[in-house]
Structures are given as C-alpha cells and as structure tokens.
Scaffold this motif. Structure first.
Motif, PDB file in Angstrom:
ATOM      1  N   ALA A  50      -3.050  19.363  50.622  1.00 55.37           N
ATOM      2  CA  ALA A  50      -2.516  20.565  50.960  1.00 55.37           C
ATOM      3  C   ALA A  50      -0.823  20.247  51.368  1.00 55.37           C
ATOM      4  O   ALA A  50      -0.094  21.096  51.055  1.00 55.37           O
ATOM      5  CB  ALA A  50      -3.215  21.144  52.126  1.00 55.37           C
ATOM      6  N   ALA A  51      -0.516  19.103  51.956  1.00 53.09           N
ATOM      7  CA  ALA A  51       0.698  18.898  52.390  1.00 53.09           C
ATOM      8  C   ALA A  51       1.598  18.699  51.275  1.00 53.09           C
ATOM      9  O   ALA A  51       2.608  18.909  51.170  1.00 53.09           O
ATOM     10  CB  ALA A  51       0.721  17.726  53.357  1.00 53.09           C
ATOM     11  N   LEU A  52       1.051  17.741  50.178  1.00 51.18           N
ATOM     12  CA  LEU A  52       1.901  17.614  49.147  1.00 51.18           C
ATOM     13  C   LEU A  52       1.989  18.879  48.352  1.00 51.18           C
ATOM     14  O   LEU A  52       3.320  19.064  47.818  1.00 51.18           O
ATOM     15  CB  LEU A  52       1.111  16.818  47.967  1.00 51.18           C
ATOM     16  CG  LEU A  52       1.666  16.528  46.806  1.00 51.18           C
ATOM     17  CD1 LEU A  52       3.045  15.603  47.076  1.00 51.18           C
ATOM     18  CD2 LEU A  52       0.895  15.550  46.028  1.00 51.18           C
ATOM     19  N   LEU A  53       1.072  19.769  48.285  1.00 45.86           N
ATOM     20  CA  LEU A  53       1.342  20.956  47.716  1.00 45.86           C
ATOM     21  C   LEU A  53       2.236  22.042  48.509  1.00 45.86           C
ATOM     22  O   LEU A  53       3.351  22.698  47.803  1.00 45.86           O
ATOM     23  CB  LEU A  53       0.067  21.881  47.689  1.00 45.86           C
ATOM     24  CG  LEU A  53       0.098  23.306  46.986  1.00 45.86           C
ATOM     25  CD1 LEU A  53       0.431  23.231  45.426  1.00 45.86           C
ATOM     26  CD2 LEU A  53      -1.200  24.132  47.224  1.00 45.86           C
ATOM     27  N   VAL A  54       2.367  21.877  49.687  1.00 43.40           N
ATOM     28  CA  VAL A  54       3.478  22.461  50.495  1.00 43.40           C
ATOM     29  C   VAL A  54       4.931  21.901  50.166  1.00 43.40           C
ATOM     30  O   VAL A  54       5.927  22.895  49.877  1.00 43.40           O
ATOM     31  CB  VAL A  54       3.277  22.593  52.100  1.00 43.40           C
ATOM     32  CG1 VAL A  54       4.298  23.141  52.901  1.00 43.40           C
ATOM     33  CG2 VAL A  54       2.095  23.271  52.434  1.00 43.40           C
ATOM     34  N   ASP A  55       4.923  20.762  50.219  1.00 48.79           N
ATOM     35  CA  ASP A  55       6.219  20.108  49.978  1.00 48.79           C
ATOM     36  C   ASP A  55       6.683  20.403  48.493  1.00 48.79           C
ATOM     37  O   ASP A  55       7.881  20.670  48.215  1.00 48.79           O
ATOM     38  CB  ASP A  55       5.967  18.725  50.210  1.00 48.79           C
ATOM     39  CG  ASP A  55       6.051  18.368  51.531  1.00 48.79           C
ATOM     40  OD1 ASP A  55       6.318  19.038  52.278  1.00 48.79           O
ATOM     41  OD2 ASP A  55       5.615  16.869  51.935  1.00 48.79           O
ATOM     42  N   TRP A  56       5.707  20.398  47.321  1.00 51.16           N
ATOM     43  CA  TRP A  56       6.161  20.602  46.054  1.00 51.16           C
ATOM     44  C   TRP A  56       6.693  22.028  45.949  1.00 51.16           C
ATOM     45  O   TRP A  56       7.547  22.391  45.275  1.00 51.16           O
ATOM     46  CB  TRP A  56       5.013  20.392  44.979  1.00 51.16           C
ATOM     47  CG  TRP A  56       5.396  20.434  43.881  1.00 51.16           C
ATOM     48  CD1 TRP A  56       4.863  21.593  42.957  1.00 51.16           C
ATOM     49  CD2 TRP A  56       6.449  19.906  43.125  1.00 51.16           C
ATOM     50  NE1 TRP A  56       5.617  21.462  41.804  1.00 51.16           N
ATOM     51  CE2 TRP A  56       6.630  20.510  41.697  1.00 51.16           C
ATOM     52  CE3 TRP A  56       7.306  18.745  43.400  1.00 51.16           C
ATOM     53  CZ2 TRP A  56       7.393  20.091  40.768  1.00 51.16           C
ATOM     54  CZ3 TRP A  56       8.074  18.402  42.316  1.00 51.16           C
ATOM     55  CH2 TRP A  56       8.336  19.166  41.201  1.00 51.16           C
ATOM     56  N   LEU A  57       5.865  22.955  46.598  1.00 50.52           N
ATOM     57  CA  LEU A  57       6.216  24.693  46.414  1.00 50.52           C
ATOM     58  C   LEU A  57       7.532  24.849  47.136  1.00 50.52           C
ATOM     59  O   LEU A  57       8.600  25.550  46.649  1.00 50.52           O
ATOM     60  CB  LEU A  57       5.212  25.367  47.095  1.00 50.52           C
ATOM     61  CG  LEU A  57       3.850  25.655  46.420  1.00 50.52           C
ATOM     62  CD1 LEU A  57       2.862  26.254  47.045  1.00 50.52           C
ATOM     63  CD2 LEU A  57       3.853  25.989  44.755  1.00 50.52           C
ATOM     64  N   LEU A  58       7.946  24.181  48.263  1.00 55.48           N
ATOM     65  CA  LEU A  58       9.113  24.228  48.961  1.00 55.48           C
ATOM     66  C   LEU A  58      10.298  23.717  48.003  1.00 55.48           C
ATOM     67  O   LEU A  58      11.164  24.409  47.751  1.00 55.48           O
ATOM     68  CB  LEU A  58       9.047  23.421  50.236  1.00 55.48           C
ATOM     69  CG  LEU A  58      10.296  23.617  51.147  1.00 55.48           C
ATOM     70  CD1 LEU A  58      10.630  24.991  51.741  1.00 55.48           C
ATOM     71  CD2 LEU A  58      10.335  22.766  52.289  1.00 55.48           C
TER      72      LEU A  58
END
Length: 151
Positions: A50-58
């Motif tokens: 989930a943290a990786l997804l947040v970073d990638w979307l940002l």
C-alpha cells in the motif's frame, strides 16, 4: 511414482542446494532481532504494498503534471528522486509515512543515502521487490541492508 508435471524437480531447483529448507523462525524479523509485533516489527506485505502504491500514484501525479515533456519517464524519475532523498535522510517516503512505516538498518537507525540509492535502483526494477525471504525483506532491502518496519 505420481506424475507431478515436473514440479518436484523444478521445486528442488528453485529451493537451491540442499532442497527445501524449513525456517526456524517463529515470526518474520526474529533473526534480525525485531519484535513479533508493534513498533519496530517487520511490516506486513500488505502495508508495504500500500505504501508503494501511494508513492507510485504520487509520483505519477507529480511527474505527469510538472514534467510532461519527459512523458512516460517522468513518474519513474520522480519516484526515484523522492525515494532516494526521503528514505536516505528521514527513513521513509510519503507512503511509508502515511501507513506508519519506516526503512531501517536491521540493527536500528534509518537507511543511509547510499543504501537508499541501492534500494531504489533495485525497487524500480520490480522483480527484486517481489522476491522475499523469511524476514519479509525483498532482494532490494537485502542488497541495501535495510528492513521496512512499523513505526
């Protein structure tokens, strides 16, 4: 002899020399001296993902908005720079911070800039991140000498 479609031979090869090994750990991170739960324990795959997804979307949002001339490379560039700078200095990226995680060295203390650089270079290759060990560390974390833990 039952026909297993060659899975036994392949499984033995994938397990490496000596065949399948059994883990003697009761929980992820025990070998690293981490607690079984709470602050300092190894973060579960769901939170790390989930943290990786947040970073990638940002990175996708910022890259496409501020650097449209770089087209498809902009998000990857933004992601890499943010990871190296923030993980290398603070010990967490935006996604880690939002989900209560941090990147540390196994014996404590946040990742150093060089470790963050190695970790990020391997992370953008994707494959090292999905191959994990008994401690829940991807190859990118093992190569960088880091572990993602709960804050």
């Amino acid at each position: 002899m039952a026909d297993d479609g060659g899975r036994a031979a392949l499984g033995g090869w994938l397990d490496g020399p000596g065949g399948r090994r059994e883990s003697t750990q009761e929980f992820a991170g025990q070998r690293l001296g981490r607690p079984p739960g709470g602050s300092g324990s190894v973060a579960p795959l769901t939170r790390r993902s989930a943290a990786l997804l947040v970073d990638w979307l940002l990175a996708l949002l910022v890259g496409q908005t501020l650097l449209p001339q770089l087209s498809s490379w902009a998000p990857l560039l933004v992601f890499g720079v943010v990871q190296v700078l923030l993980v290398g200095t603070l010990g967490y990226g935006p996604g880690h911070r939002l989900l209560g995680l941090r990147v540390e060295r196994p014996l404590g203390g946040h990742a150093r800039p060089l470790a963050a650089l190695v970790r990020t270079l391997l992370l953008v290759l994707v494959i090292p991140a999905v191959v994990t060990d008994d401690d829940g560390r991807g190859l990118h974390d093992r190569a960088a000498g880091t572990v993602v833990v709960r804050r």
